[in-house]
Scaffold this active site. Structure first.
Site, PDB file in Angstrom:
ATOM      1  CE  LYS A  76      78.844  19.961  37.383  1.00 33.40           C
ATOM      2  NZ  LYS A  76      77.412  19.999  36.995  1.00 33.40           N
ATOM      3  CB  SER A 154      75.861  21.265  40.296  1.00 32.61           C
ATOM      4  OG  SER A 154      75.867  20.627  39.039  1.00 32.61           O
ATOM      5  CB  SER A 178      73.732  21.517  36.881  1.00 29.90           C
ATOM      6  OG  SER A 178      73.200  21.060  38.105  1.00 29.90           O
TER       7      SER A 178
END
Length: 448
Positions: A76, A154, A178
Site C-alpha cells: 500500500k 482505503s 481499511s
C-alpha cells in the site's frame, strides 16, 4: 493467483519459479484492458524481476529465506520503500525525498523473501472506506465490472490486485476497516491485528491510536502466515479451531441494521451453516454500541489525530488535496483538547462495558459491511458519498474503537455479489482468532 501455501508448494516442487510468477503478475498489471493502471500508483517491474531472479538462485542453492521466498506481493502506498517516495495516494507528498529505508513491516516481508510488484493505490491518506481516488483513479471492483462498483477502502488497490491476480497478497493498514472493507467488497480475506501487534515505523499515520498494519490475501491461512511474519514470528498457518462447541456471539442490534437483501441472505446462510456444523450461536445484548456514533460526533480520535498530522500541509497546500478528502481533514480543526479527552475516556469505558458481555463467547460475528459494493458514479454526489462512507465504516470500525483484532472472510456463493463475514476477537488474541477464522471459513465458503 493461488494461495500462499499452494504457491510455496509449486516453488518447492520446481513447477514454478519466482520469475515466472512475477512475469504473470506484471502481464496482468500492465494489460491495457485490466485495472493495473488504477491498482498501482507505481509498478516496480525491473526491481521485481531482479528480486525474483535472486530468490530463484537462493532456492536452487538451498538457501531460500523461507518457504514463501519469491512470492509476489503489493505494498500500500502508505509504507516507506527504500529509494521511493511515499505518496499515500496523494499529490501532497510528491515532492518529498525518497525513503531512506523500508518500513519495518515491508522489511520483514522482504526478509522472508517476498517480492514487491509495486505500490498499491488507496484512498488519499487512507481517509475513507469507499476506495475512491481522484489523483490515481479508482480501481473497479472485480464484481460487475461493466457497471463499475467501488472497491472499498482505503486499501483499494491491494484488494483489486489480489482478486485480479496481480500479486498473491497485499500489505495494508486498518484504522476503521481499511483492510476488511475492500476485502469484503472484493471477495477476499482481510485481517486487522490488535493495533500494537505489528510495528508502524515507516508508515504515514492516519490515527496514532487506531492504526493497525495488516494483510489482505486469498485465505485465512494466507493472512495467518503473513501475520506471523509481520509480528516478528516464524511464518505459519493456524490449525482450525474445533467448530463443535465454538461459541459465536451475534449482537442483537446495530450491526445488522440496514442490511441489503444480498448481505442479509449470505449472512443468514452463513450463520445457519455454522450452527449446522456444531457452532453455538449466542445472542448478545449490545445496545450500547448505538452510543458510539454520538461519542465520535465531533470527529472522534481519528479526526483530531489526522488533523494534527496534516495541519501544516493543510495550511501550505490545501489545493493539492482531493476536495472531498480535504473537507474531512478540515473537520478536525474545530475539535478542542477537552473534546479529544472526552472521546478517549468514553472509548475506554465502552471497551470495558462490551468486554463484560462478550467474555462468554470465543468471537463475535457480524456482516463485515451491511451492503454490497455501490456504483462508483453514485458516489459523485458529496452527501451520498459521506452517507455511504459512514455506513461502510460502521461495523468494521467497532474493532478499532474497541481495540480488538478482527477478520473479514467471504461468505457469498459463486456468482453472487461479494459479502464478508466479520469475526471480532479479543484484544491480543490474534492467533486464536485466526484459528477460529480458519474453521469458520471452511463452513461458510462452500461453493464460493
Amino acid at each position: 493467483m493461488d494461495t500462499l501455501l499452494a504457491l510455496a508448494a509449486k516453488l518447492a516442487a520446481g513447477s514454478a519459479t519466482s520469475r515466472h510468477l512475477i512475469e504473470e503478475c506484471l502481464a496482468r498489471a500492465t494489460d491495457p484492458q485490466g485495472e493495473g493502471a488504477r491498482v498501482f500508483t507505481a509498478i516496480s517491474a525491473d526491481n521485481a524481476r531482479a528480486a525474483a531472479d535472486g530468490m530463484d538462485r537462493l532456492r536452487k542453492a538451498g538457501a531460500a529465506p523461507s518457504a514463501f521466498a519469491g512470492i509476489p506481493f503489493g505494498v500500500k502506498d502508505l509504507f516507506d520503500i527504500a529509494g521511493e517516495v511515499t505518496t499515500a495516494g496523494s499529490r501532497v507528498l510528491a515532492s518529498n525525498p525518497p525513503a531512506r529505508a523500508d518500513a519495518r513491516a515491508v522489511a520483514r516481508l522482504r526478509a522472508a523473501g517476498f517480492v514487491i510488484v509495486g505500490r498499491t493505490n488507496m484512498t488519499e491518506f487512507a481517509y475513507s472506506g469507499l476506495g475512491l481516488n481522484a489523483h490515481f483513479g479508482t480501481p473497479r471492483n472485480p464484481y460487475d465490472r461493466s457497471t463499475g462498483r467501488i472497491p472499498g477502502g482505503s486499501s483499494s488497490g491491494a484488494a483489486v490486485g489480489i482478486a485480479d491476480g496481480m500479486f498473491a497478497a497485499g500489505l495494508g493498514t486498518d484504522t476503521g476497516g481499511s483492510c476488511r472493507i475492500p476485502a469484503a467488497l472484493c471477495g477476499i480475506v482481510g485481517f486487522k491485528p490488535t493495533a500494537q501487534r505489528v510495528p508502524r515505523e515507516g508508515v504515514v499515520p492516519l490515527s496514532s491510536t487506531l492504526d493497525s498494519v495488516g494483510p489482505l490475501a486469498r485465505s485465512v491461512d494466507c493472512c495467518a502466515i503473513l501475520d506471523a511474519i509481520l509480528s516478528g514470528g516464524v511464518p505459519a498457518a493456524e490449525a482450525p479451531f474445533p467448530l463443535a462447541g465454538l461459541r459465536l456471539g451475534l449482537p442483537d442490534c446495530y450491526v445488522t441494521d440496514g442490511m441489503d437483501d444480498a448481505v442479509a441472505a449470505a449472512f443468514e446462510r452463513a450463520v445457519s451453516n455454522l450452527s449446522a456444523a456444531g457452532a453455538k450461536v449466542i445472542r448478545l445484548s449490545l445496545d450500547m454500541l448505538r452510543e458510539i456514533p454520538g461519542i465520535n460526533a465531533k470527529g472522534g480520535l481519528v479526526g483530531a489525530e489526522a488533523y494534527a498530522w496534516h495541519r501544516d500541509y493543510l495550511e501550505r497546500s490545501p489545493q493539492l488535496y482531493d476536495p472531498w478528502v480535504l473537507q474531512r481533514f478540515e473537520a478536525g480543526r474545530s475539535q478542542t483538547a477537552a473534546d479529544y479527552i472526552a472521546t478517549a475516556t468514553a472509548r475506554q469505558g465502552m471497551i470495558g462495558r462490551v468486554a463484560k458481555i462478550t467474555v462468554c463467547v470465543d468471537a463475535v460475528m457480524m456482516p463485515s459491511v451491511p451492503i454490497v459494493a455501490p456504483v462508483i458514479a453514485a458516489m459523485a454526489e458529496t452527501e451520498a458519498a459521506n452517507r455511504t462512507n459512514l455506513f461502510l465504516l460502521r461495523n468494521p470500525s467497532l474493532a478499532n474503537f474497541l481495540d480488538r483484532c478482527a477478520i473479514s472472510l467471504p461468505c457469498h456463493r459463486a456468482g453472487e455479489p461479494p459479502v464478508g463475514l466479520m469475526l471480532l476477537g479479543e484484544h491480543g488474541a490474534d492467533r486464536r482468532l485466526l484459528s477460529i477464522g480458519r474453521a469458520v471459513e471452511s463452513a461458510v465458503s462452500a461453493g464460493h
